[in-house]
Design an enzyme around this catalytic site. Structure first.
Site, short mmCIF file in Angstrom:
data_model
loop_
_atom_site.label_atom_id
_atom_site.label_comp_id
_atom_site.label_asym_id
_atom_site.label_seq_id
_atom_site.Cartn_x
_atom_site.Cartn_y
_atom_site.Cartn_z
N PHE A 22 46.17 55.15 9.44
CA PHE A 22 46.58 54.24 8.39
C PHE A 22 46.12 52.86 8.85
O PHE A 22 46.22 52.53 10.03
CB PHE A 22 48.09 54.23 8.20
N THR A 65 58.21 52.89 13.96
CA THR A 65 59.02 53.95 13.36
C THR A 65 59.69 54.80 14.43
O THR A 65 60.82 55.26 14.24
CB THR A 65 58.12 54.83 12.49
N SER A 66 59.01 55.00 15.54
CA SER A 66 59.58 55.82 16.62
C SER A 66 60.93 55.26 17.06
O SER A 66 61.85 56.02 17.34
CB SER A 66 58.63 55.82 17.82
N HIS A 73 55.59 63.19 11.23
CA HIS A 73 54.81 62.59 12.31
C HIS A 73 55.26 63.12 13.68
O HIS A 73 56.46 63.28 13.91
CB HIS A 73 54.95 61.07 12.26
N THR A 93 51.41 61.52 7.37
CA THR A 93 50.20 60.99 7.98
C THR A 93 48.97 61.82 7.62
O THR A 93 47.91 61.28 7.29
CB THR A 93 50.38 60.93 9.51
N TYR A 134 77.90 38.03 30.60
CA TYR A 134 76.97 36.91 30.43
C TYR A 134 76.47 36.77 29.00
O TYR A 134 75.77 35.82 28.69
CB TYR A 134 75.78 37.01 31.40
N GLY A 151 66.24 42.15 24.62
CA GLY A 151 65.35 41.10 24.16
C GLY A 151 64.69 41.48 22.84
O GLY A 151 64.44 42.65 22.58
#
Lengths: 516, 516
Positions: A107, A179-180, A218, A277, A363, A385
């Site tokens: 794609f 997507t995973s 997929h 896919t 923290y 993060g």
């Protein structure tokens, strides 16, 4: 001074010279920022105007770059233009050019001037938005952008994100990388909920949990199941054939789930795909959800590629039934002009994610979190993060508006229709499955003396030979044991002329391979 | 169109006007790319010169942005400068400014002109490097950059990546998004290897597997264990106190592992940290590895923050023993001037990752993969799609050279030393743990009539009040039940004067709180 048995002790030599430097090192000196980025922009604009003449697939051998560059990092600084020169001389010739208008594989990774500028600003601000307090505007803009996209997709209210204001009784949404990740976090949430429901002592109950998907789902789904610890013996890949145009057959799903229940297993999760896919098949979302609901299983919809098309009313019906599912993910980096990475995950109940994903170390504690008036997006993802990905998504919708985004989708679909029409004019070819979006699955067909096996071989060459010329890049797949070519329109520099050239290339190659 | 029970049907109205547009929409028109990015650069440079005067923590309420912007996406396009204007007017005032030189919270997200330019080029090329064939240069540059960094860190040869050339018998390396991902993929690899070794039928053996880490290990490790399906009852958080300066005590680790073996459990994975989040403690890597080896457990080193310092010979000893471990991750986005995200994972045996992470769907098959001369980096990560993150990492090392990178680390450490010295001049304060890198842990100490509990309360206010002024952003933590402030130097615009101002602010606040 380093352990004695490490390598390359010479790297530390000669560093004393750094002491000679008089001006302190300022890594974000605005003059440097401006001049480096200006040089990068000049390169990018030049790249966009010349990339169509570059080989899409480069003619390089494994390990080529190790011969171009030094094996060890340089000790002393170099001017930025030296780095750029090496980029142009050694790296660019080894790229597979996803931005090339002659790229028709996989794609496409669509992109836009706005998304690139948005990503640039995010890189420069470099905010780490794990909690609302650590990034109020980034958190709120992500929520807003996801709500806008939900409206473009006509997702039901139950998915609308209220995460900025802490009203987590209902929907929630988050931008992930791929997507995973969306599959993994929802699998974990479903897994933990099933274990809690069963009263099992956590993983002691794991062997009983079963997940389901059509075999056209997929591969990354089956990998995510393994990552989350599901027993490979309990991962059901349900065959989908031509009788459903390679979509998941609800009858087969029902049969599989019932059979598992009959032997005491626990159906836990079903993944339905909108736009597979291999062939852009569309699993029947509503029927799948109805069946899963009767077993109490979580239903996730993977609309990574085709979800973006559903901003156009004429494609929205492919999402019918989405109001019944537990979660859906759409990747604007695939087809909504938003450069990598940007996968939007919507869940009906944000709590079900945070029940499994929440952390609260000392923290990171803060008044905003304690007030329960905010949601910290870290609790809806794998890691802590997170980049400011909401910025580019918002900027794309804000600048282009729904009108331009729909025009973009339709333009790609029209180019795919054009290609489909060209294929159909040539009696040597067949279009293998109906075209649903902007991808055409076709092959040289078996006929006369050409057996299916012989046709497979010719189709394989038909893919490889054009790819070797560098003039185009096609990918293949296999459906019902037959090889076919996937012609995926959508590279953001693509125009009708590139589609026509690709067809001419295919015709010429076919002429060389076959007499009539 | 669309299912009848979706929301906001009005979004689809008025779209017919898009047909009026005469010029076809070209999302990557080079003129637009140039002008939008130039506008973004002007904003960025202006931002860098003014951010120090902006409040580090904004004074906004949860939900503030929803009042600034339309609740629904616009139908029609807007000029790019309108989008930029809204960014400046509504988003920037709600940001927590990680780029501010007055940001001293968490670990800083360091950045540089070169990294930003590199990320920009990656966004523009938008390559999706899942396989070597899909991105030869991106794959090879990632391998090269990781090898360069391995040399800067004096990692042993066994970690050196040979992935570009398929020689996977030994080391391998990959760039991931965050440390959490590095933990998750290595946990899964260790989990699967332990299950295979035990001859167990996959997850039926899961309840026996145990993981270990000091209680100062980042919370994301314990979350990753849960994601990978480890039983919470088998996740050992080993108390680390002042007697080891909050580092993992090898004797306690040995005791815990032996106790588990004695009851038939299987020690599977140990996480050691070099530079903990709360106090920059350094777990003794070599001793931990020796013990883990005797139980056949995987050892991972999380050197997310402090790993970068080990490019300087005077800090490298903190990694001593790394030649004995199975994997290590370092995040240049934390302290090596490489904007988010960039976590470098090194494993001693790349096969152990790909054994768990490999996928091979038909649509990704290609000659290069079949030749076994290349490694496809998708097999070392959670997902499939991946950005070209190697570019910025390579560009940073190529342009700045080891000399500038070491200068950068030393400059931050020197500023932290300066701050530490200032704290020590004031009898009201104590430095709680020895400063190992560029972070100082300090608190107003209990003395005279001030009990430890009273001191805790004062320290809490000492953090909150300056944060409310917007003039600085400090974070806190708790060690041995006592609250302390973390002063983390390293924002890339930071200079000595900002450190001195922060100290003055702390002193003034303390003066207001205490009489002497």
């Amino acid at each position: 001074m380093g352990s004695s048995n490490t390598t390359n002790p010479t790297v530390f030599s000669g560093i004393a010279a750094a002491d000679d430097v008089k001006e302190p090192f300022r890594p974000l000196k605005p003059e440097d920022v401006r001049s480096y980025i200006h040089e990068a922009v000049d390169f990018i604009c030049d790249y966009y105007t010349t990339v169509e003449s570059m080989p899409v697939l480069p003619d390089v051998k494994p390990g080529y770059l190790q011969h171009e560059f030094m094996a060890s990092p340089p000790t002393y600084p170099a001017p930025f233009h030296v780095t750029m020169k090496e980029l142009k001389a050694s790296i660019i010739p080894g790229m597979t050019h996803w931005a090339s208008p002659n790229f028709f594989a996989f794609f496409p990774a669509t992109n836009s001037a706005v998304a690139i500028a948005g990503d640039l600003i995010a890189s420069a601000m470099n905010t780490v938005g794990f909690t609302w307090q650590a990034a109020p505007a980034a958190t709120e803009l992500e929520v807003l952008a996801l709500n806008w996209l939900a409206q473009l997709l006509h997702l039901p209210d139950t998915f609308m994100s209220h995460t900025a204001t802490g009203d987590r009784g209902t929907g929630g949404a988050v931008i992930l990388g791929t997507t995973s990740e969306a599959m993994l976090v929802t699998l974990v949430a479903a897994r933990d909920a099933a274990l809690r429901r069963s009263g099992s002592v956590r993983v002691f109950g794991m062997p009983g949990l079963v997940v389901y998907a059509g075999d056209q789902t997929h591969s990354t789904f089956f990998k995510a199941c393994r990552l989350a610890g599901f027993d490979p013996a309990n991962i059901r890949s349900i065959p989908a054939g031509p009788e459903t145009q390679y979509a998941l057959d609800p009858a087969k799903l029902l049969e599989a789930m019932q059979a598992d229940v009959d032997v005491g297993l626990v159906p836990t999760y079903v993944c339905a795909t909108v736009g597979t896919t291999s062939s852009n098949a569309v699993d029947p979302v509503g029927a799948v959800a109805d069946i899963a609901a009767s077993f109490g299983a979580w239903v996730h919809v993977d609309a990574a590629y085709a979800g973006s098309a559903c901003i156009c009313p004429e494609f929205r019906h492919h999402l019918n039934g989405v109001e019944l599912v537990d979660s859906i993910s759409v990747s604007p980096h695939k087809w909504l002009l938003t450069c990598l990475d940007c996968t939007c995950l919507y869940v009906r109940d944000a709590h079900r994610l945070s029940d499994s994903m929440e952390t609260n170390p000392e923290y990171l504690k803060n008044d905003a979190t304690d007030s329960h008036e905010v949601t910290d997006l870290k609790d809806m993802q794998i890691g802590l993060g997170r980049r400011f990905r909401g910025l580019k998504l918002w900027m794309v919708m804000r600048t282009y508006g729904t009108a331009k985004l729909q025009e973009h989708i339709r333009s790609d679909v029209n180019m795919a229709k054009l290609f489909e029409g060209l294929v159909r004019t040539d009696h040597r070819f067949e279009v293998v499955v109906p075209r649903n979006f902007a991808m055409v699955c076709f092959r040289i067909k078996a006929r006369g003396a050409i057996t299916e096996e012989a046709a497979d071989e010719v189709n394989r060459v038909l893919m490889k030979n054009p790819n070797k010329t560098g003039k185009a890049y096609f990918a293949h797949t296999v459906l019902s044991d037959r090889i076919l070519l996937r012609f995926a329109v959508g590279s953001s520099l693509q125009e009708e002329r590139h589609v026509r050239s690709a067809w001419e290339l295919i015709k010429r190659t076919t002429n060389d391979l076959m007499m009539d």
